[in-house]
Design a protein around this motif. Sequence first.
Motif, short mmCIF file in Angstrom:
data_model
loop_
_atom_site.label_atom_id
_atom_site.label_comp_id
_atom_site.label_asym_id
_atom_site.label_seq_id
_atom_site.Cartn_x
_atom_site.Cartn_y
_atom_site.Cartn_z
N GLU A 200 -14.75 16.90 -63.30
CA GLU A 200 -13.69 15.94 -62.96
C GLU A 200 -13.73 15.55 -61.47
O GLU A 200 -13.69 14.36 -61.13
CB GLU A 200 -12.34 16.56 -63.33
CG GLU A 200 -11.17 15.68 -63.02
CD GLU A 200 -9.86 16.39 -63.34
OE1 GLU A 200 -9.66 16.81 -64.50
OE2 GLU A 200 -9.03 16.53 -62.42
N THR A 201 -13.80 16.55 -60.60
CA THR A 201 -13.77 16.25 -59.16
C THR A 201 -14.96 15.39 -58.76
O THR A 201 -14.83 14.43 -57.99
CB THR A 201 -13.78 17.58 -58.36
OG1 THR A 201 -12.75 18.41 -58.88
CG2 THR A 201 -13.56 17.35 -56.89
N GLU A 202 -16.14 15.71 -59.31
CA GLU A 202 -17.32 14.91 -58.97
C GLU A 202 -17.18 13.48 -59.45
O GLU A 202 -17.57 12.54 -58.76
CB GLU A 202 -18.57 15.55 -59.60
CG GLU A 202 -19.04 16.78 -58.86
CD GLU A 202 -20.24 17.45 -59.54
OE1 GLU A 202 -20.50 18.61 -59.22
OE2 GLU A 202 -20.91 16.82 -60.39
N ALA A 206 -17.26 10.28 -57.08
CA ALA A 206 -18.30 9.25 -57.29
C ALA A 206 -17.64 7.90 -57.56
O ALA A 206 -18.10 6.86 -57.07
CB ALA A 206 -19.21 9.65 -58.46
N ALA A 207 -16.53 7.91 -58.32
CA ALA A 207 -15.81 6.66 -58.59
C ALA A 207 -15.32 6.06 -57.28
O ALA A 207 -15.48 4.86 -57.02
CB ALA A 207 -14.64 6.91 -59.53
N ARG A 208 -14.76 6.91 -56.42
CA ARG A 208 -14.23 6.42 -55.14
C ARG A 208 -15.35 5.81 -54.31
O ARG A 208 -15.18 4.75 -53.70
CB ARG A 208 -13.56 7.56 -54.38
CG ARG A 208 -12.75 7.07 -53.20
CD ARG A 208 -11.90 8.17 -52.56
NE ARG A 208 -11.02 8.80 -53.51
CZ ARG A 208 -10.80 10.11 -53.58
NH1 ARG A 208 -11.43 10.93 -52.75
NH2 ARG A 208 -9.98 10.60 -54.46
N ALA A 209 -16.51 6.47 -54.33
CA ALA A 209 -17.65 5.94 -53.56
C ALA A 209 -18.09 4.58 -54.10
O ALA A 209 -18.70 3.79 -53.38
CB ALA A 209 -18.81 6.94 -53.61
N GLY A 255 -25.06 7.63 -62.30
CA GLY A 255 -25.66 8.21 -61.10
C GLY A 255 -25.53 9.73 -61.11
O GLY A 255 -26.48 10.46 -60.81
N LEU A 256 -24.33 10.20 -61.48
CA LEU A 256 -24.12 11.66 -61.54
C LEU A 256 -25.03 12.30 -62.58
O LEU A 256 -25.60 13.37 -62.36
CB LEU A 256 -22.67 11.96 -61.94
CG LEU A 256 -21.58 11.86 -60.89
CD1 LEU A 256 -20.22 12.13 -61.53
CD2 LEU A 256 -21.83 12.84 -59.75
N ARG A 257 -25.14 11.62 -63.73
CA ARG A 257 -25.91 12.21 -64.83
C ARG A 257 -27.40 12.22 -64.52
O ARG A 257 -28.11 13.12 -64.95
CB ARG A 257 -25.64 11.45 -66.12
CG ARG A 257 -24.32 11.87 -66.74
CD ARG A 257 -24.10 11.24 -68.07
NE ARG A 257 -23.12 12.00 -68.82
CZ ARG A 257 -22.20 11.46 -69.62
NH1 ARG A 257 -22.14 10.14 -69.77
NH2 ARG A 257 -21.37 12.22 -70.28
N SER A 258 -27.85 11.22 -63.79
CA SER A 258 -29.29 11.20 -63.48
C SER A 258 -29.59 12.19 -62.36
O SER A 258 -30.75 12.45 -62.05
CB SER A 258 -29.73 9.79 -63.10
OG SER A 258 -29.18 9.47 -61.84
N GLY A 259 -28.52 12.69 -61.72
CA GLY A 259 -28.72 13.71 -60.69
C GLY A 259 -29.17 13.13 -59.38
O GLY A 259 -29.26 13.81 -58.37
N PRO A 261 -29.04 10.34 -56.03
CA PRO A 261 -27.94 9.91 -55.16
C PRO A 261 -27.26 8.70 -55.77
O PRO A 261 -27.91 7.84 -56.36
CB PRO A 261 -28.63 9.56 -53.83
CG PRO A 261 -30.08 9.36 -54.17
CD PRO A 261 -30.35 10.12 -55.44
N SER A 262 -25.98 8.65 -55.65
CA SER A 262 -25.23 7.52 -56.16
C SER A 262 -25.61 6.28 -55.37
O SER A 262 -25.69 6.33 -54.15
CB SER A 262 -23.77 7.89 -56.03
OG SER A 262 -22.99 6.76 -55.90
N PRO A 263 -25.89 5.13 -56.03
CA PRO A 263 -26.43 3.97 -55.34
C PRO A 263 -25.57 3.48 -54.19
O PRO A 263 -26.07 2.94 -53.24
CB PRO A 263 -26.52 2.90 -56.45
CG PRO A 263 -25.84 3.46 -57.65
CD PRO A 263 -25.75 4.93 -57.48
N ARG A 264 -24.26 3.65 -54.27
CA ARG A 264 -23.39 3.11 -53.21
C ARG A 264 -22.78 4.20 -52.35
O ARG A 264 -21.96 3.92 -51.52
CB ARG A 264 -22.25 2.31 -53.82
CG ARG A 264 -22.71 1.01 -54.38
CD ARG A 264 -21.65 0.48 -55.30
NE ARG A 264 -22.29 -0.41 -56.24
CZ ARG A 264 -21.94 -1.66 -56.39
NH1 ARG A 264 -20.98 -2.17 -55.70
NH2 ARG A 264 -22.57 -2.42 -57.26
N ALA A 265 -23.09 5.43 -52.62
CA ALA A 265 -22.42 6.51 -51.88
C ALA A 265 -22.89 6.51 -50.43
O ALA A 265 -23.98 6.05 -50.14
CB ALA A 265 -22.70 7.84 -52.53
#
Length: 265
Positions: A200-202, A206-209, A255-259, A261-265
């Motif tokens: 949940e926290t991740e 990630a959503a916020r990013a 992005g999280l599932r692929s492990g 870096p998140s594209p916009r983070a």
Amino acid sequence: LHAATLGLELIGVPVGADRVEVDALQRLDADVLVLTPSHQWPTGAVLSAEARTAVVEWARARDAVIIEDDYDAEFRYDRAPIGAIHGLAPDRVAYAGTASKTLVPGFRLGWLVLPDALVEPFAAAKLVADRGSPVLDQLTFADFLRRGEFDRHLRRLRPVYRARRDALVAALAQRLGDLRPTGIAAGLHLVAWLPDDLDETEVVQAARAHGVAVAGIEPYRVAPATQGGLIFGYSSISESAIRRGIDLLAEAIAGLRSGGPSPRA
Ligand SMILES: Cc1ncc(COP(=O)(O)O)c(C=O)c1O
């Protein structure tokens, strides 16, 4: 939180999809039970008729009081209105309503229907707390009610919120089919449970990013989480913005599932 600052001891009671675990309640030495029976905050569950009778029986046997926080049942979409527990036991139940969901939270007006014995003590406590609510605001609201404007307001807004809810449920089904929405029949928000592989926290971070403000359910729990969930408030977001938001959330989760870096983070 407020109860704790007043020195009351808070104890959680396990709740299921449509019930309060009365057996667990029996074991607690509680004097007051606070419930949101028509739309459990935050899961949106509706307390069943059996569970309503059971909590009233508990309150009678224990000489306890139930606070029925009926905060957002006015907006309902696919279900008939549900009677208040207050009607079952007016001598045991303090019913609380608010204009915060139907009009605007900043209005700061709510109301209580109290057992007779509690009227005087509550009036005294209210006097100590803030010396009373603004009279002009109350008169304005009373006039709004009397002229039928409040009912018209609810009728006007119900289809607007329903369309937003439908857009959210459809977008979740399309883009994030393994999230499990719940409590969608009423209110201005829904909870979607997360599958086990998502933390949940991740997800919230990630959503916020990705520019999406979504809340996790953890801060609202009394006991540690058994399952993660996200709270989506949809009342003030257009349908197109809802679809865009879910697209972005789906990107964040991919992005999280692929492990990577998140594209916009
Ligand atoms: C569970 C619950 N009860 C009541 C309220 C309304 O509180 P108030 O009338 O103080 O704005 C809210 C507001 O969001 C809520 O989440």
